[in-house]
Design a protein around this motif. Structure first.
Motif, PDB file in Angstrom:
ATOM      1  N   ASP A   1       0.930  -1.213   0.097  1.00 47.46           N
ATOM      2  CA  ASP A   1      -0.027  -0.113  -0.118  1.00 47.46           C
ATOM      3  C   ASP A   1       0.809   1.163   0.025  1.00 47.46           C
ATOM      4  OD1 ASP A   1      -2.576  -1.490  -0.202  1.00 47.46           O
ATOM      5  OD2 ASP A   1      -2.332  -1.840   1.998  1.00 47.46           O
ATOM      6  N   ALA A   2       0.214   2.346   0.749  1.00 45.61           N
ATOM      7  CA  ALA A   2       1.118   3.560   0.718  1.00 45.61           C
ATOM      8  C   ALA A   2       1.634   4.014  -0.589  1.00 45.61           C
ATOM      9  CB  ALA A   2       2.549   3.261   1.409  1.00 45.61           C
TER      10      ALA A   2
ATOM     11  N   ILE B   1       7.443  -4.635  -6.161  1.00 39.50           N
ATOM     12  CA  ILE B   1       6.946  -5.745  -5.760  1.00 39.50           C
ATOM     13  C   ILE B   1       5.852  -5.617  -4.963  1.00 39.50           C
ATOM     14  CG2 ILE B   1       7.719  -8.029  -4.639  1.00 39.50           C
ATOM     15  CD1 ILE B   1      10.383  -7.691  -5.561  1.00 39.50           C
ATOM     16  N   ASP B   2       4.662  -5.883  -5.362  1.00 45.78           N
ATOM     17  CA  ASP B   2       3.506  -5.684  -4.511  1.00 45.78           C
ATOM     18  C   ASP B   2       3.135  -6.698  -3.411  1.00 45.78           C
ATOM     19  OD1 ASP B   2       0.973  -4.924  -3.085  1.00 45.78           O
ATOM     20  OD2 ASP B   2       0.013  -4.930  -5.066  1.00 45.78           O
ATOM     21  N   GLN B   3       3.448  -6.366  -2.222  1.00 46.30           N
ATOM     22  CA  GLN B   3       3.421  -7.674  -1.190  1.00 46.30           C
ATOM     23  C   GLN B   3       2.036  -7.611  -0.465  1.00 46.30           C
ATOM     24  OE1 GLN B   3       5.588  -9.959  -1.099  1.00 46.30           O
ATOM     25  NE2 GLN B   3       6.654  -9.598   0.720  1.00 46.30           N
TER      26      GLN B   3
ATOM     27  N   ALA C   1      -6.481  -3.940  -3.049  1.00 42.83           N
ATOM     28  CA  ALA C   1      -6.960  -4.226  -4.679  1.00 42.83           C
ATOM     29  C   ALA C   1      -6.942  -2.702  -5.149  1.00 42.83           C
ATOM     30  CB  ALA C   1      -8.360  -4.805  -4.635  1.00 42.83           C
ATOM     31  N   ARG C   2      -7.234  -1.600  -4.634  1.00 48.61           N
ATOM     32  CA  ARG C   2      -7.340  -0.262  -5.060  1.00 48.61           C
ATOM     33  C   ARG C   2      -5.760  -0.111  -5.257  1.00 48.61           C
ATOM     34  NH1 ARG C   2      -8.243   3.306  -8.537  1.00 48.61           N
ATOM     35  NH2 ARG C   2      -8.054   5.377  -7.914  1.00 48.61           N
ATOM     36  N   THR C   3      -4.901  -0.086  -4.345  1.00 50.93           N
ATOM     37  CA  THR C   3      -3.446   0.000  -4.632  1.00 50.93           C
ATOM     38  C   THR C   3      -2.856  -0.551  -5.577  1.00 50.93           C
ATOM     39  OG1 THR C   3      -2.929   0.484  -2.095  1.00 50.93           O
ATOM     40  CG2 THR C   3      -1.102  -0.266  -3.464  1.00 50.93           C
ATOM     41  N   ASN C   4      -3.163  -1.724  -5.816  1.00 46.30           N
ATOM     42  CA  ASN C   4      -2.814  -2.749  -6.829  1.00 46.30           C
ATOM     43  C   ASN C   4      -3.097  -2.041  -8.157  1.00 46.30           C
ATOM     44  OD1 ASN C   4      -3.228  -5.300  -8.836  1.00 46.30           O
ATOM     45  ND2 ASN C   4      -1.084  -5.535  -7.737  1.00 46.30           N
TER      46      ASN C   4
END
Length: 228
Positions: A23-24, A47-49, A53-56
């Motif tokens: 996020d962030a 690398i999205d940990q 869903a919105r952040t992605n």
């Protein structure tokens, strides 16, 4: 009349930067912007940990807007630890034939010459790992001129913005059992020292802004529970 000879200058290949995120997005967007503004060409692996869903969705838009300079990996559930994300990203870059890679937090700001300066130190000092030094907002001058003193006494490494070599990482991998994060830096530094490589991992007097715990501060209470 002889035509003047035009010398073709081949630009250096891009340097990869690895940035795990949770996020962030506002922090991430600014950090990626700073990386793409470096004085050397850059490519960024985000690398999205396991973010929201919105952040992605926002990260996908960011990667698409800067394709092919920005690449996104998405893991949900997340890789088990920050060390695992670092190792996966670095192994990817080594497989591409890279010899040095920047690893950076998403809650940082870096000046345009940062990567170029770290590369110079790594290549001319025999280091395996070299980092900049984090400072706080009161010390940061956006667009200002800093004295980049890279010849001064070397300090302890800062794991929020570092350039590591293939040789260093293959000899001293990050401990993926440190779940989810927080002590991988101490563990890695200790391994370097125990192996006799303590003089080859250090920081130089090259400042970057580190908001510190930016990811944690921006989390929901539910997400914070994962790190308790």
């Amino acid at each position: 009349m002889t035509e003047p000879v035009t010398e073709t200058v081949t630009p250096p290949p891009p340097t990869w930067a690895i940035m795990p995120v949770l996020d962030a997005f506002d922090y991430t967007h600014q950090a990626v912007t700073d990386l793409l503004a470096q004085t050397v060409p850059m490519r960024v692996l985000i690398i999205d940990q396991g973010g929201s869903a919105r952040t992605n969705e926002l990260l996908r838009e960011l990667a698409e807007a800067h394709h092919p300079r920005v690449l996104l990996w998405s893991f949900n559930p997340a890789l088990p630890s920050l060390s695992a994300a670092w190792n996966a990203g670095l192994d990817f870059c080594w497989d591409l034939g890279e010899e040095e890679v920047l690893v950076v937090n998403n809650d940082v700001r870096i000046a345009p010459v940062t990567v170029e300066k770290l590369q110079y130190v790594l290549q001319h000092s025999g280091a395996l790992f070299v980092s900049a030094v984090g400072i706080r907002e009161a010390q940061w001058m956006p667009g200002g001129v800093y004295e980049y003193d890279i010849a001064s006494a070397r300090g302890g490494p800062d794991f929020s913005c570092f350039l590591t070599s293939k040789a260093g990482h293959q000899k001293h991998r990050f401990d993926e059992s440190l779940i989810p994060c927080y002590t991988e830096d101490l563990s890695c530094h200790r391994e370097y020292m125990l192996a006799g490589d303590g003089t080859r991992i250090f920081s130089v007097n090259l400042p970057f802004l580190h908001y510190a715990s930016g990811t944690i501060k921006s989390m929901s209470p539910e997400a914070k529970a994962r790190f308790d």
